[in-house]
Design a protein around this motif. Sequence first.
Motif, PDB file in Angstrom:
ATOM      1  N   GLN A  80      -4.525   1.418   1.708  1.00 33.12           N
ATOM      2  CA  GLN A  80      -4.558   2.433   0.668  1.00 33.12           C
ATOM      3  C   GLN A  80      -5.822   3.297   0.766  1.00 33.12           C
ATOM      4  OE1 GLN A  80      -2.252   3.408  -1.327  1.00 33.12           O
ATOM      5  NE2 GLN A  80      -3.550   4.958  -2.274  1.00 33.12           N
ATOM      6  N   PHE A  96       2.094   2.158  -3.650  1.00 33.36           N
ATOM      7  CA  PHE A  96       0.938   1.958  -4.529  1.00 33.36           C
ATOM      8  C   PHE A  96       1.301   2.231  -5.991  1.00 33.36           C
ATOM      9  CE2 PHE A  96      -3.301   3.428  -6.163  1.00 33.36           C
ATOM     10  CZ  PHE A  96      -3.918   2.180  -6.084  1.00 33.36           C
ATOM     11  N   ALA A 113       0.821  -1.213   0.000  1.00 32.41           N
ATOM     12  CA  ALA A 113       0.000   0.000   0.000  1.00 32.41           C
ATOM     13  C   ALA A 113       0.854   1.263   0.000  1.00 32.41           C
ATOM     14  CB  ALA A 113      -0.929  -0.012   1.212  1.00 32.41           C
ATOM     15  N   ARG A 167      -3.685  -4.485   1.862  1.00 24.99           N
ATOM     16  CA  ARG A 167      -3.183  -3.490   0.908  1.00 24.99           C
ATOM     17  C   ARG A 167      -4.300  -2.540   0.494  1.00 24.99           C
ATOM     18  NH1 ARG A 167      -4.064  -2.905  -5.070  1.00 24.99           N
ATOM     19  NH2 ARG A 167      -2.182  -1.901  -5.885  1.00 24.99           N
ATOM     20  N   ASP A 183       4.976  -2.769  -5.592  1.00 27.25           N
ATOM     21  CA  ASP A 183       3.554  -3.054  -5.341  1.00 27.25           C
ATOM     22  C   ASP A 183       3.041  -4.063  -6.357  1.00 27.25           C
ATOM     23  OD1 ASP A 183       0.866  -2.887  -4.512  1.00 27.25           O
ATOM     24  OD2 ASP A 183       0.490  -1.292  -5.958  1.00 27.25           O
TER      25      ASP A 183
END
Length: 320
Positions: free
Chosen positions: A228, A124, A121, A224, A129
Amino acid sequence: MTRYLVGRLSVFIIAVFLLTVFSFSLNYLFPGDPITNMTGVRTFQNNYSLVMELRAGDENIAAQYLHYLRHLFAGDWGLSLSNSTPVFADGLQHFLASMELVILALLVAVIFGLPLGVFAATRFRQRSDKAVISLAMMGYSIPVFWLAQLLILLFAIKLGWFPITGQINPLYGVEPQTGSILIDVFLSQSEYKAEALQDALNHIVLPVLILAIMPMMLLLRLMRNATQEMLQKPFVKAARARGLSEWRVLMKHAIPNAVQSVLQQTTLLFSLLLTNSIVVESIFNWPGMGNWLIRSIFERDYPIIQAAVLMFAFVILLFN
């Protein structure tokens, strides 16, 4: 709040009632004599007439169901058709052996899945990621039985790091008392307790790792996405505006709120683990409920089939 709890409890009681009705019905759906399927006492045995009377075999279905419930809650689940051992006592040992795998696998999934989700996260849509998410998709998509074969081939056959079958080397003389091999080692009077514990840990590593992969990857993706989402919330942006460092924003605001939403999914993870444990136990000959159920199906041991299905369904129902 009280009304909510009463409602949830009512749903649970109704579900347990339906579960017992289904379990009782299996005695009539299986081939053979219903009393034999229920108790494991065969029609030609001397005590069959006594069991017939205790189970209300000559009365109507409702009376038989009530007697079935009475014996069920008293822990009298009959005898195995294969070896005449008490099904309830045998089932408790297999249950604890399964719970040992499931709980350790869940801990591994949480310990590694949540930090990897936070790592993805914070980066991102960057390469790291995308790499972590690709790994998660691959780990979640691989069938458990195929992953088990791959890891056995690599770590057990090629490298020789871990054994393939069982809970412990029988030469250590650890008698099964609870079904959980780690607890049994601590309770044993063996002179080589430390070596026995190390051997038990070597036996448990591969089953736990294989069982933990799928829920770990699922937790990674959930964490994640939740992290986020939290990083875009107004209160997090306000914390940044107050001059807090990104590390403090993450640790104090984003992660605690993300973890709360993710951990609500642990009941689904538990159901997934319990289901996959049937495959893992069969591959590694682990004496858990899954292996117990599969063996009883092949042996047509109807009291054990009924007990294993009842235990599986009740545990999943309880956690949900």
